[in-house]
Design an enzyme around this catalytic site. Structure first.
Site, PDB file in Angstrom:
ATOM      1  N   GLU A 168       0.834  -1.195   0.000  1.00  0.00           N
ATOM      2  CA  GLU A 168       0.000   0.000   0.000  1.00  0.00           C
ATOM      3  C   GLU A 168       0.877   1.257   0.000  1.00  0.00           C
ATOM      4  OE1 GLU A 168      -4.137  -1.273   2.083  1.00  0.00           O
ATOM      5  OE2 GLU A 168      -2.568  -0.676   3.467  1.00  0.00           O
ATOM      6  N   CYS A 171       3.578   8.723   0.523  1.00  0.00           N
ATOM      7  CA  CYS A 171       4.157   7.864   1.549  1.00  0.00           C
ATOM      8  C   CYS A 171       4.384   6.494   0.918  1.00  0.00           C
ATOM      9  CB  CYS A 171       3.181   7.790   2.730  1.00  0.00           C
ATOM     10  SG  CYS A 171       3.703   6.679   4.020  1.00  0.00           S
ATOM     11  N   CYS A 229       7.177  -6.463   7.148  1.00  0.00           N
ATOM     12  CA  CYS A 229       8.347  -5.990   7.883  1.00  0.00           C
ATOM     13  C   CYS A 229       8.706  -7.059   8.911  1.00  0.00           C
ATOM     14  CB  CYS A 229       8.029  -4.673   8.590  1.00  0.00           C
ATOM     15  SG  CYS A 229       9.437  -4.014   9.525  1.00  0.00           S
ATOM     16  N   CYS A 233       6.913  -4.491  15.387  1.00  0.00           N
ATOM     17  CA  CYS A 233       6.623  -3.557  16.480  1.00  0.00           C
ATOM     18  C   CYS A 233       5.143  -3.702  16.863  1.00  0.00           C
ATOM     19  CB  CYS A 233       6.908  -2.121  16.040  1.00  0.00           C
ATOM     20  SG  CYS A 233       8.598  -1.900  15.469  1.00  0.00           S
ATOM     21  N   CYS A 240       2.225  -1.636  15.216  1.00  0.00           N
ATOM     22  CA  CYS A 240       2.199  -1.443  13.765  1.00  0.00           C
ATOM     23  C   CYS A 240       1.556  -2.618  13.035  1.00  0.00           C
ATOM     24  CB  CYS A 240       3.651  -1.255  13.309  1.00  0.00           C
ATOM     25  SG  CYS A 240       3.851  -1.088  11.550  1.00  0.00           S
ATOM     26  N   CYS A 292      -0.293   6.391  10.112  1.00  0.00           N
ATOM     27  CA  CYS A 292       0.988   5.759  10.423  1.00  0.00           C
ATOM     28  C   CYS A 292       0.754   4.381  11.028  1.00  0.00           C
ATOM     29  CB  CYS A 292       1.753   6.564  11.460  1.00  0.00           C
ATOM     30  SG  CYS A 292       2.284   8.133  10.886  1.00  0.00           S
TER      31      CYS A 292
END
Ligand code: SAH
Ligand code: SF4
Length: 342
Positions: free
Chosen positions: A93, A106, A113, A117, A120, A335
């Site tokens: 995305e 962005c 990933c 975290c 996220c 975010c």
């Protein structure tokens, strides 16, 4: 289907290809001007090239490496999130944010990933693979072409989408070169920002680059105990290694560094922690972005008074800081909300 995307090639790569084909060198600039600056969708639209050359390009290269699948725009119209399919079927995305005169893309740097975290959504889906330079570059070109159709242009690029850009350093840097080279996309390096969870060796590598892009470090906590929980890579790269790397970055580049501090209710939002943060950053030329967490099942943003108190404490301790507005939440484009699948 052709395998190599045209944005995988540098100007010199393309010149080599053209000389193999017996075409004049000046065609390389013409082709890249179309690719990076014009709102077209295939090689056949390159009207100043001979038809035979357009056909050769079409059979040898793909015009784009990513394909839009779905698009969502926030109610206020300021954020548009696009899900792209990659040629191997993976999806990523990217988000276009429009505020005042800024048009910020962005971009994602990885499919998923590896760092996981807890705040996220990207981390929750695990790591699939690194993106190629073309897949990163093409995210910006997609939005650029959309904006050009309405007389607009991309003004800023932030590496704050899916993935950890400094783990995919070489590809990210090639994309940065594509986006900043005057003959290609031509964006000023200062209009690009790389956000990292904080990998000291890569920050040092970045500080040695001549081209100076902005650097943002996702900090979230002023001590290792808390940061180990909120940003697990801290266990490998603790603050006593990370902060000196940030200090040498500022010294080497003479640029201010940004720290992202996601504020979470009753976790990292107290006044004593704000004081500890000011101590940690003392004497460092930096700016802190305070970002009320986009809610997850586990984490909630603090109440407004707590956010204000944190902000004022930092200010009183001479740390430049701002509270960042929430954006794109209704389409999960804020975010840490990007993921491979909806
Ligand atoms: N891997 C890099 C780049 C991704 S940027 C990095 O972590 O910096 C993603 C940003 O969104 C990071 O600053 C991350 O800390 C932040 N983030 C993640 N989850 C969030 C959430 N739920 N609310 C607000 N910010 C979040
Ligand atoms: Fe990865 Fe950054 Fe999300 Fe952490 S915050 S999981 S490093 S994308």
């Amino acid at each position: 289907m052709p395998e190599i995307a045209i944005t995988e090639l540098s100007l010199n790569d393309l010149r080599d290809v053209l000389s193999d084909w017996g075409e004049p060198q000046y065609r390389a600039r013409q082709i890249l001007d179309w690719v990076y600056r014009k709102p077209i969708s295939d090689f056949s639209a390159m009207s100043n090239l001979p038809p035979k050359l357009r056909e050769s390009l079409d059979s040898e290269f793909s015009f784009q490496s990513i394909f839009p699948v779905t698009e969502a725009t926030s109610r206020d119209g300021s954020s548009t999130k696009v899900l792209f399919r990659l040629s191997d079927g993976n999806t990523i995305e990217s988000v276009l944010m429009m505020y005042d005169k800024r048009r910020t893309v962005c971009v994602s740097s990885q499919v998923g990933c590896a760092f996981g975290c807890p705040l996220c959504a990207t981390g929750a889906s695990g790591f699939e693979r690194n993106l190629t330079p073309a897949e990163i570059t093409d995210q910006v070109l997609f939005f650029s072409r959309c904006l050009q159709a309405e007389g607009g242009a991309v003004t800023n690029v932030v590496f704050m989408g899916m993935g950890e850009p400094l783990v995919n350093f070489e590809a990210v840097w090639r994309a940065v070169e594509n986006l900043t080279s005057p003959g290609l996309f031509g964006l000023g390096a200062r209009h690009l920002t790389i956000s990292t969870i904080g990998i000291p060796s890569a920050i040092k590598k970045l500080s040695r680059k001549k081209l100076q892009v902005g650097l943002a470090v996702s900090l979230h906590a002023p001590n290792n105990e808390l940061r180990d929980l909120l940003a697990p890579p801290n266990r490998m790269y603790p603050l006593e290694v990370l902060i000196p790397a940030c200090r040498s970055y500022v010294e080497a580049t003479r640029r201010r560094i940004t720290f992202e501090y996601t504020l979470i209710r009753s976790v990292n939002d107290s006044v004593p922690l704000a004081i500890e943060l000011a101590e940690l950053l003392r004497g460092l030329n930096c700016h802190v972005n305070l970002i009320p967490v986009n809610p997850t099942p586990e984490f909630k943003p603090p109440h407004r008074a707590r956010i204000q108190a944190f902000h004022e404490t930092l200010t009183r301790h001479h740390v430049s800081n701002t509270i960042r507005l929430k954006r794109g939440l209704d389409i999960h484009a804020g975010c840490g909300q990007l993921r491979a699948r909806d």
